[in-house]
Design a protein around this motif. Sequence first.
Motif, PDB file in Angstrom:
ATOM      1  N   HIS A  93       0.853  -1.187   0.000  1.00 49.39           N
ATOM      2  CA  HIS A  93       0.000   0.000   0.000  1.00 49.39           C
ATOM      3  C   HIS A  93       0.891   1.240   0.000  1.00 49.39           C
ATOM      4  CE1 HIS A  93      -2.727   2.851   2.524  1.00 49.39           C
ATOM      5  NE2 HIS A  93      -2.706   3.200   1.256  1.00 49.39           N
ATOM      6  N   ASP A  94       0.888   1.988  -1.109  1.00 48.53           N
ATOM      7  CA  ASP A  94       1.603   3.254  -1.175  1.00 48.53           C
ATOM      8  C   ASP A  94       0.675   4.327  -0.625  1.00 48.53           C
ATOM      9  OD1 ASP A  94       2.944   5.560  -1.768  1.00 48.53           O
ATOM     10  OD2 ASP A  94       3.469   5.002  -3.822  1.00 48.53           O
ATOM     11  N   ALA A  95       0.941   4.748   0.609  1.00 47.41           N
ATOM     12  CA  ALA A  95       0.017   5.624   1.332  1.00 47.41           C
ATOM     13  C   ALA A  95       0.209   7.096   1.015  1.00 47.41           C
ATOM     14  CB  ALA A  95       0.155   5.396   2.835  1.00 47.41           C
ATOM     15  N   THR A  96       1.224   7.425   0.227  1.00 51.43           N
ATOM     16  CA  THR A  96       1.403   8.791  -0.289  1.00 51.43           C
ATOM     17  C   THR A  96       1.729   8.659  -1.774  1.00 51.43           C
ATOM     18  OG1 THR A  96       3.720   8.711   0.433  1.00 51.43           O
ATOM     19  CG2 THR A  96       2.167   9.848   1.883  1.00 51.43           C
ATOM     20  N   CYS A  97       0.811   8.080  -2.519  1.00 50.21           N
ATOM     21  CA  CYS A  97       1.117   7.665  -3.891  1.00 50.21           C
ATOM     22  C   CYS A  97       1.314   8.828  -4.839  1.00 50.21           C
ATOM     23  CB  CYS A  97       0.035   6.737  -4.420  1.00 50.21           C
ATOM     24  SG  CYS A  97      -1.543   7.554  -4.794  1.00 50.21           S
ATOM     25  N   SER A  98       0.839  10.028  -4.477  1.00 51.65           N
ATOM     26  CA  SER A  98       0.994  11.202  -5.325  1.00 51.65           C
ATOM     27  C   SER A  98       0.497  10.904  -6.739  1.00 51.65           C
ATOM     28  CB  SER A  98       2.459  11.656  -5.315  1.00 51.65           C
ATOM     29  OG  SER A  98       2.637  12.873  -6.005  1.00 51.65           O
ATOM     30  N   ILE A  99       1.324  11.113  -7.757  1.00 53.76           N
ATOM     31  CA  ILE A  99       0.889  10.948  -9.145  1.00 53.76           C
ATOM     32  C   ILE A  99       1.117   9.535  -9.666  1.00 53.76           C
ATOM     33  CG2 ILE A  99       1.126  13.379  -9.710  1.00 53.76           C
ATOM     34  CD1 ILE A  99       3.870  12.717 -10.896  1.00 53.76           C
ATOM     35  N   GLY A 100       1.620   8.630  -8.797  1.00 54.54           N
ATOM     36  CA  GLY A 100       1.669   7.217  -9.153  1.00 54.54           C
ATOM     37  C   GLY A 100       2.984   6.674  -9.656  1.00 54.54           C
ATOM     38  N   THR A 101       4.082   7.424  -9.525  1.00 55.11           N
ATOM     39  CA  THR A 101       5.350   6.961 -10.094  1.00 55.11           C
ATOM     40  C   THR A 101       5.854   5.675  -9.448  1.00 55.11           C
ATOM     41  OG1 THR A 101       6.497   8.495  -8.607  1.00 55.11           O
ATOM     42  CG2 THR A 101       6.074   9.247 -10.851  1.00 55.11           C
ATOM     43  N   GLU A 102       5.728   5.575  -8.132  1.00 57.19           N
ATOM     44  CA  GLU A 102       6.211   4.363  -7.448  1.00 57.19           C
ATOM     45  C   GLU A 102       5.292   3.173  -7.750  1.00 57.19           C
ATOM     46  OE1 GLU A 102       9.125   3.090  -4.240  1.00 57.19           O
ATOM     47  OE2 GLU A 102       8.800   5.105  -4.996  1.00 57.19           O
ATOM     48  N   LEU A 103       3.994   3.419  -7.798  1.00 57.79           N
ATOM     49  CA  LEU A 103       3.041   2.348  -8.093  1.00 57.79           C
ATOM     50  C   LEU A 103       3.258   1.777  -9.492  1.00 57.79           C
ATOM     51  CD1 LEU A 103      -0.233   3.886  -6.614  1.00 57.79           C
ATOM     52  CD2 LEU A 103       0.917   1.809  -5.811  1.00 57.79           C
ATOM     53  N   ALA A 104       3.686   2.612 -10.427  1.00 56.63           N
ATOM     54  CA  ALA A 104       3.912   2.140 -11.792  1.00 56.63           C
ATOM     55  C   ALA A 104       4.966   1.045 -11.834  1.00 56.63           C
ATOM     56  CB  ALA A 104       4.331   3.311 -12.684  1.00 56.63           C
ATOM     57  N   VAL A 105       5.923   1.114 -10.912  1.00 54.65           N
ATOM     58  CA  VAL A 105       6.969   0.083 -10.837  1.00 54.65           C
ATOM     59  C   VAL A 105       6.530  -1.064  -9.949  1.00 54.65           C
ATOM     60  CG1 VAL A 105       9.368  -0.348 -10.188  1.00 54.65           C
ATOM     61  CG2 VAL A 105       8.734   1.841 -11.224  1.00 54.65           C
ATOM     62  N   LEU A 106       5.897  -0.746  -8.830  1.00 51.15           N
ATOM     63  CA  LEU A 106       5.476  -1.778  -7.878  1.00 51.15           C
ATOM     64  C   LEU A 106       4.528  -2.802  -8.493  1.00 51.15           C
ATOM     65  CD1 LEU A 106       4.903   0.375  -4.671  1.00 51.15           C
ATOM     66  CD2 LEU A 106       6.433  -1.608  -4.832  1.00 51.15           C
ATOM     67  N   ARG A 107       3.645  -2.368  -9.377  1.00 51.89           N
ATOM     68  CA  ARG A 107       2.646  -3.296  -9.909  1.00 51.89           C
ATOM     69  C   ARG A 107       3.264  -4.413 -10.733  1.00 51.89           C
ATOM     70  NH1 ARG A 107      -0.417   0.670 -14.272  1.00 51.89           N
ATOM     71  NH2 ARG A 107       1.438   1.251 -15.496  1.00 51.89           N
ATOM     72  N   ASP A 108       4.515  -4.242 -11.153  1.00 47.95           N
ATOM     73  CA  ASP A 108       5.198  -5.295 -11.911  1.00 47.95           C
ATOM     74  C   ASP A 108       5.897  -6.298 -11.004  1.00 47.95           C
ATOM     75  OD1 ASP A 108       4.431  -4.174 -14.338  1.00 47.95           O
ATOM     76  OD2 ASP A 108       6.202  -2.883 -14.434  1.00 47.95           O
ATOM     77  N   HIS A 109       5.918  -6.037  -9.691  1.00 50.57           N
ATOM     78  CA  HIS A 109       6.658  -6.902  -8.771  1.00 50.57           C
ATOM     79  C   HIS A 109       5.797  -7.417  -7.616  1.00 50.57           C
ATOM     80  CE1 HIS A 109      10.684  -6.037 -10.485  1.00 50.57           C
ATOM     81  NE2 HIS A 109      10.144  -4.868 -10.766  1.00 50.57           N
ATOM     82  N   ALA A 110       4.974  -6.546  -7.048  1.00 51.22           N
ATOM     83  CA  ALA A 110       4.182  -6.930  -5.885  1.00 51.22           C
ATOM     84  C   ALA A 110       2.993  -7.794  -6.295  1.00 51.22           C
ATOM     85  CB  ALA A 110       3.703  -5.682  -5.149  1.00 51.22           C
ATOM     86  N   ALA A 111       2.492  -8.563  -5.338  1.00 52.30           N
ATOM     87  CA  ALA A 111       1.321  -9.400  -5.618  1.00 52.30           C
ATOM     88  C   ALA A 111       0.077  -8.553  -5.776  1.00 52.30           C
ATOM     89  CB  ALA A 111       1.137 -10.419  -4.496  1.00 52.30           C
ATOM     90  N   VAL A 112      -0.081  -7.571  -4.889  1.00 50.65           N
ATOM     91  CA  VAL A 112      -1.231  -6.663  -4.915  1.00 50.65           C
ATOM     92  C   VAL A 112      -0.725  -5.266  -4.582  1.00 50.65           C
ATOM     93  CG1 VAL A 112      -3.486  -6.103  -3.942  1.00 50.65           C
ATOM     94  CG2 VAL A 112      -2.774  -8.497  -4.119  1.00 50.65           C
ATOM     95  N   VAL A 113      -1.224  -4.246  -5.282  1.00 53.37           N
ATOM     96  CA  VAL A 113      -0.842  -2.876  -4.962  1.00 53.37           C
ATOM     97  C   VAL A 113      -2.085  -2.022  -4.801  1.00 53.37           C
ATOM     98  CG1 VAL A 113       1.423  -2.943  -6.068  1.00 53.37           C
ATOM     99  CG2 VAL A 113      -0.572  -2.263  -7.403  1.00 53.37           C
ATOM    100  N   LEU A 114      -1.978  -1.071  -3.882  1.00 59.34           N
ATOM    101  CA  LEU A 114      -3.038  -0.099  -3.632  1.00 59.34           C
ATOM    102  C   LEU A 114      -2.375   1.239  -3.400  1.00 59.34           C
ATOM    103  CD1 LEU A 114      -5.925   0.877  -2.665  1.00 59.34           C
ATOM    104  CD2 LEU A 114      -5.206   0.153  -0.378  1.00 59.34           C
ATOM    105  N   GLY A 115      -2.952   2.305  -3.939  1.00 59.36           N
ATOM    106  CA  GLY A 115      -2.413   3.635  -3.734  1.00 59.36           C
ATOM    107  C   GLY A 115      -3.423   4.565  -3.116  1.00 59.36           C
TER     108      GLY A 115
END
Length: 381
Positions: A93-115
């Motif tokens: 869970h990216d709790a300060t996801c802002s514009i989504g830059t970290e989530l864009a990378v996390l979704r290729d590695h983590a099982a589940v992602v939430l921002g």
Amino acid sequence: MRYLRSGTGRLALAEVARYALTDSSLVSDIASARKDYGDRTAVLVETVRLRRKAAAKFADASQWLFTDEALQQATAAPVAEHRARRLAGATVHDATCSIGTELAVLRDHAAVVLGSDIDPVRVAMARHNLGPDVMLCRADALRPITRGAVVIVDPARRTGARRRFDPRSYVPPLDALLEVLADREYAVKCAPGIDFAVLAQLGFTGEIEVTSAGGSVREACLWSPGLAGGGVHRRATVLDTGEQITDADPHECAVAPAGRWIVDPDGAVVRAGLVRHYAARHGLWQLDPDIAYLSGDALPYGVRGFEVLDQVPFSERVLRQELSARDVGVLEILVRGVDVDPDTLRTRLRPRGTTALTIVITRLGTGAASRATAFLCRPSR
């Protein structure tokens, strides 16, 4: 925002992207664009310029939406990729996801992602940037909305152009974050210069990972004890070489005069306080127990070093004579432990020759026996 995401807005952005929008052409380019786009010109120009700036951090930001502040704070892609690999297979869970830059990378590695983010505009931008396959919502990082997920937090460390140096003045404050996350697994991004003593005062007992990329230190990441490497409290990660040094590594290191090479360790190693550990791994030694310069008879693989040609007392008169005798015109100056500004010294030394030289200036010894010394060196590359 709605305009930028519309078909009309996307076409307008494509047209504005044809302009140079350099410092010298900006005024005339804006005047020209205003004929077609009127009051929307400013947001179009800002978006195009931010996308161009983002190219230094991301492989492809050509369709993304940014704010200037969000782009400044966004994690560079190699650093985000490294963190995502450490979290492979987890629910994150990216709790300060802002514009989504970290989530864009996390979704290729983590099982589940939430921002989530407290700023509704940034959540909307993240939704545009990431598409429909990432769960997003508006939430306050200090009010947990998930259970069992690893929480990533990137507190704001700037107020406009000013940096916040005290982690208790981050937004949200680091002390409040650590209290809220006390029973969770987490990774909190901090400024690379964060005071480790302050972290201890705040009760942090996990791992501090200092990461460098592209030759510069990018961040210090705080990993909760459950995510830290076994027995590791400090880690230096050099993404350019893939090397990692930790405080669990051997650190026996001699202090001796300069050998064939002088090595200035990567900034992540120095910032993490792991210079002796790095030296022990590579068979190097210290020139002085309080200075980060190392020496050895061979260079670590892939590391830039400085071959010692001579050693002289630090004196502008002596250095000027040496530069003249060696026909030096291209001069690099490195300094540790001596109050010298390299740029000012280079101007005063007035190198005018045709060859290149590196001068490594440092202080050796302590108390009355200490002396400022200059090593005349040939860089390995």
